[in-house]
Design a protein around this motif. Structure first.
Motif, PDB file in Angstrom:
ATOM      1  N   LEU A  37      35.953  12.974  28.463  1.00  0.00           N
ATOM      2  CA  LEU A  37      36.416  13.939  29.461  1.00  0.00           C
ATOM      3  C   LEU A  37      37.500  14.864  28.914  1.00  0.00           C
ATOM      4  O   LEU A  37      38.383  14.446  28.151  1.00  0.00           O
ATOM      5  CB  LEU A  37      36.974  13.222  30.683  1.00  0.00           C
ATOM      6  CG  LEU A  37      35.991  12.664  31.714  1.00  0.00           C
ATOM      7  CD1 LEU A  37      36.756  12.122  32.911  1.00  0.00           C
ATOM      8  CD2 LEU A  37      34.988  13.707  32.159  1.00  0.00           C
ATOM      9  N   LYS A  38      37.423  16.109  29.339  1.00  0.00           N
ATOM     10  CA  LYS A  38      38.507  17.068  29.110  1.00  0.00           C
ATOM     11  C   LYS A  38      39.389  17.181  30.353  1.00  0.00           C
ATOM     12  O   LYS A  38      40.568  17.487  30.260  1.00  0.00           O
ATOM     13  CB  LYS A  38      37.936  18.449  28.766  1.00  0.00           C
ATOM     14  CG  LYS A  38      37.054  18.488  27.520  1.00  0.00           C
ATOM     15  CD  LYS A  38      37.843  18.187  26.274  1.00  0.00           C
ATOM     16  CE  LYS A  38      36.980  18.318  25.024  1.00  0.00           C
ATOM     17  NZ  LYS A  38      37.725  17.966  23.801  1.00  0.00           N
ATOM     18  N   LYS A  39      38.760  16.922  31.528  1.00  0.00           N
ATOM     19  CA  LYS A  39      39.515  17.054  32.770  1.00  0.00           C
ATOM     20  C   LYS A  39      38.969  16.103  33.825  1.00  0.00           C
ATOM     21  O   LYS A  39      37.754  15.940  33.961  1.00  0.00           O
ATOM     22  CB  LYS A  39      39.441  18.497  33.289  1.00  0.00           C
ATOM     23  CG  LYS A  39      40.300  18.768  34.514  1.00  0.00           C
ATOM     24  CD  LYS A  39      40.208  20.242  34.910  1.00  0.00           C
ATOM     25  CE  LYS A  39      41.115  20.563  36.083  1.00  0.00           C
ATOM     26  NZ  LYS A  39      40.993  21.987  36.482  1.00  0.00           N
ATOM     27  N   ALA A  40      39.881  15.464  34.573  1.00  0.00           N
ATOM     28  CA  ALA A  40      39.513  14.604  35.698  1.00  0.00           C
ATOM     29  C   ALA A  40      40.244  15.101  36.941  1.00  0.00           C
ATOM     30  O   ALA A  40      41.472  15.248  36.926  1.00  0.00           O
ATOM     31  CB  ALA A  40      39.878  13.148  35.413  1.00  0.00           C
ATOM     32  N   ASN A  41      39.492  15.384  38.002  1.00  0.00           N
ATOM     33  CA  ASN A  41      40.070  15.854  39.266  1.00  0.00           C
ATOM     34  C   ASN A  41      40.056  14.731  40.296  1.00  0.00           C
ATOM     35  O   ASN A  41      39.032  14.044  40.453  1.00  0.00           O
ATOM     36  CB  ASN A  41      39.264  17.036  39.818  1.00  0.00           C
ATOM     37  CG  ASN A  41      39.263  18.231  38.897  1.00  0.00           C
ATOM     38  OD1 ASN A  41      40.301  18.676  38.426  1.00  0.00           O
ATOM     39  ND2 ASN A  41      38.086  18.771  38.619  1.00  0.00           N
ATOM     40  N   PHE A  42      41.158  14.576  41.021  1.00  0.00           N
ATOM     41  CA  PHE A  42      41.244  13.542  42.053  1.00  0.00           C
ATOM     42  C   PHE A  42      41.564  14.191  43.398  1.00  0.00           C
ATOM     43  O   PHE A  42      42.624  14.797  43.573  1.00  0.00           O
ATOM     44  CB  PHE A  42      42.310  12.509  41.677  1.00  0.00           C
ATOM     45  CG  PHE A  42      41.971  11.724  40.441  1.00  0.00           C
ATOM     46  CD1 PHE A  42      41.219  10.562  40.529  1.00  0.00           C
ATOM     47  CD2 PHE A  42      42.379  12.159  39.187  1.00  0.00           C
ATOM     48  CE1 PHE A  42      40.893   9.834  39.367  1.00  0.00           C
ATOM     49  CE2 PHE A  42      42.055  11.450  38.033  1.00  0.00           C
ATOM     50  CZ  PHE A  42      41.309  10.290  38.130  1.00  0.00           C
ATOM     51  N   LEU A  43      40.622  14.045  44.350  1.00  0.00           N
ATOM     52  CA  LEU A  43      40.772  14.612  45.682  1.00  0.00           C
ATOM     53  C   LEU A  43      40.933  13.487  46.694  1.00  0.00           C
ATOM     54  O   LEU A  43      40.613  12.344  46.425  1.00  0.00           O
ATOM     55  CB  LEU A  43      39.545  15.460  46.038  1.00  0.00           C
ATOM     56  CG  LEU A  43      39.095  16.504  45.015  1.00  0.00           C
ATOM     57  CD1 LEU A  43      37.856  17.241  45.530  1.00  0.00           C
ATOM     58  CD2 LEU A  43      40.207  17.493  44.699  1.00  0.00           C
ATOM     59  N   GLY A  44      41.384  13.839  47.892  1.00  0.00           N
ATOM     60  CA  GLY A  44      41.612  12.825  48.908  1.00  0.00           C
ATOM     61  C   GLY A  44      40.770  13.014  50.143  1.00  0.00           C
ATOM     62  O   GLY A  44      39.782  13.723  50.103  1.00  0.00           O
ATOM     63  N   GLY A  45      41.284  12.466  51.230  1.00  0.00           N
ATOM     64  CA  GLY A  45      42.502  11.703  51.386  1.00  0.00           C
ATOM     65  C   GLY A  45      43.719  12.191  50.614  1.00  0.00           C
ATOM     66  O   GLY A  45      43.833  13.327  50.240  1.00  0.00           O
TER      67      GLY A  45
END
Length: 473
Positions: free
Chosen positions: A201-209
């Motif tokens: 991975l070059k980028k990991a996005n974390f969304l919610g919640g």
């Protein structure tokens, strides 16, 4: 390709423009939903200049949703490339559905669930286009995704007025009280499956919640720190949580933070973001800056303008400039009662005219970028004004409810035939849900019902799915 410095970026854009501009015109697909002017205008605005594809997401990205659904981006929720309940991550990434999407994008068409960005490009809202997030990564090798977006859990400490129980546990607890699945499909087995992908991975996005309250995110971030510490980690937070766990992540990881906001008015903030505090958000902006491992990393301010806050475009921009934050404008399509696109054209036009942006002079690059983002979003509002006028002409108030219902049912049936993510049983449930929503509105408020039918006849297909699935007309 790694993100480049400004000088290298300038020469790359120049090179790409020379290479691809003629190619776009020469290879233009007359069946594309976009005009050549649309495509060239959009490419002119891209940070990396002219690109081979309208969007790189199908070649570099995966998105994992709350119910196990997998797509190539968080906005494409109607064309799924798989579901982890039925398939492995590797099989999904190498499957026929994602190959079909790649082919569609290569042919300059956006008809496989990409309606959101299609509308944005047509409206000239180039600078707030999510598709831009996938530029800058090589599309020639697709053995592993370079970007993964996780939206695995709805644990949240706020109940924003335009949210739903699907995306916020607090909203569900206080307002909807729906029974949700107790056991998450994202468990240790999922961690085992995703582990081989993390090192590429070059980028990991974390969304919610709220990501800082979601335990499995902390587990995935710990894994990333072990196998791929240079990976860029983007966390979209509501700015209400700061504790030792947050501090540890900020200290150790290559983190980029996005903070959600609608207003800089304290009273409005409390009304919109139930259980939230603007003072706490401002304090946590300072805390985040102080603890970021990468001191050069910009903090993004993600704005979602709604009817009660659209007149704050200038104060919000000044707030961002004051705190040295980069602006980004999201689009709210549902619930329609908060959305801008469904407003009466005269009402929206009156508000937009009060936003005096033309005389604003930026003093630095950040301010210039933020100004361009505001102008770009205003392009979109002008498109909505035009579409609202068209709706009024096509479905004026003289039309009877029966006439409108016939047209609305035709639209719904066309939509149900188009979508390919439901089996017949699920389609039937969706139809029942839609009828229930319409009946509730009819019993409650005839005028509101009449307006809903208008909007149902004209809203994009992707928006129908969101509204119906989450009872959010």
């Amino acid at each position: 390709m790694e993100k480049l410095n400004k000088l290298a970026l300038f020469f790359l854009k120049l090179k790409n423009e020379t290479k691809f501009k003629k190619g776009i015109i020469k290879k233009y697909n007359p069946k594309s939903e976009l005009s050549i002017e649309n495509i060239v205008g959009y490419n002119n605005s891209r940070d990396y200049g002219f690109q081979q594809y309208l969007c790189n997401a199908p070649f570099v990205s995966m998105y994992f949703g709350l119910m196990g659904e997998v797509s190539v981006c968080c906005l494409n929720r109607t064309y799924l490339i798989g579901n982890i309940k039925q398939e492995s991550i590797r099989d999904i990434w190498n499957g026929e559905r994602i190959k079909a999407l790649r082919m569609s994008i290569a042919n300059q068409t956006l008809n496989l669930g990409c309606g959101h960005c299609l509308h944005q490009i047509k409206a000239g809202n180039y600078n707030n286009l999510v598709a831009n997030e996938y530029d800058g990564y090589s599309v020639s090798k697709t053995e592993y995704p370079k970007v993964i977006t996780f939206e695995l859990d709805n644990t949240c400490n706020l109940a924003c007025v335009f949210c739903s129980g699907t995306f916020s546990s607090t909203f569900n607890k206080h307002f909807e009280k729906n029974e949700l699945e107790e056991k998450s499909i994202y468990d240790e087995k999922f961690i085992e499956q995703i582990r081989p992908f993390l090192k590429y991975l070059k980028k990991a996005n974390f969304l919610g919640g709220e990501p800082f309250l979601i335990n499995i995110y902390l587990d995935i971030i710990d894994e990333l720190l072990l196998v791929n510490p240079s990976c860029e980690i983007h966390i979209q937070t509501n700015g209400q949580v700061f504790n030792n766990r947050v501090k540890k992540i900020l200290n150790k990881a290559n983190v980029r933070i996005g903070i959600s906001l609608e207003t800089v008015d304290k009273d409005k903030f409390a009304q919109i973001r139930t259980f939230g505090s603007l003072d706490k958000l401002v304090g946590n902006i300072h805390n985040i800056k102080q603890n970021l491992n990468n001191k050069k990393a910009s903090i993004n301010l993600s704005i979602t303008p709604i009817r009660s806050t659209i007149n704050e475009m200038i104060p919000i921009m000044e707030f961002a400039n004051q705190h040295q934050l980069t602006l980004f404008f999201n689009v709210l399509y549902s619930p329609y009662r908060y959305a801008l696109w469904s407003m009466d054209s005269r009402e929206l036009e009156k508000i937009i005219k009060t936003i005096e942006i033309d005389n604003y002079i930026p003093n630095n690059l950040l301010q210039e970028q933020n100004l361009n983002r505001v102008k770009s979003f205003l392009n979109l509002t002008n498109q909505w004004i035009s579409e609202s006028k068209d709706r009024t002409l096509k479905y004026d108030s003289k039309a009877s409810i029966d006439e409108l219902l016939i047209e609305a049912n035709k639209r719904i049936n066309r939509y149900l035939k188009q979508i390919n993510i439901f089996n017949e049983e699920e389609k039937e449930k969706l139809q029942i849900k839609l009828n229930k929503i319409i009946q509730i509105k009819l019993d409650r408020d005839f005028e509101s019902y009449h307006r809903i039918i208008y909007n149902l006849l004209t809203m994009p297909d992707d928006v129908i799915f969101g509204c119906v699935s989450h009872y959010s007309f």
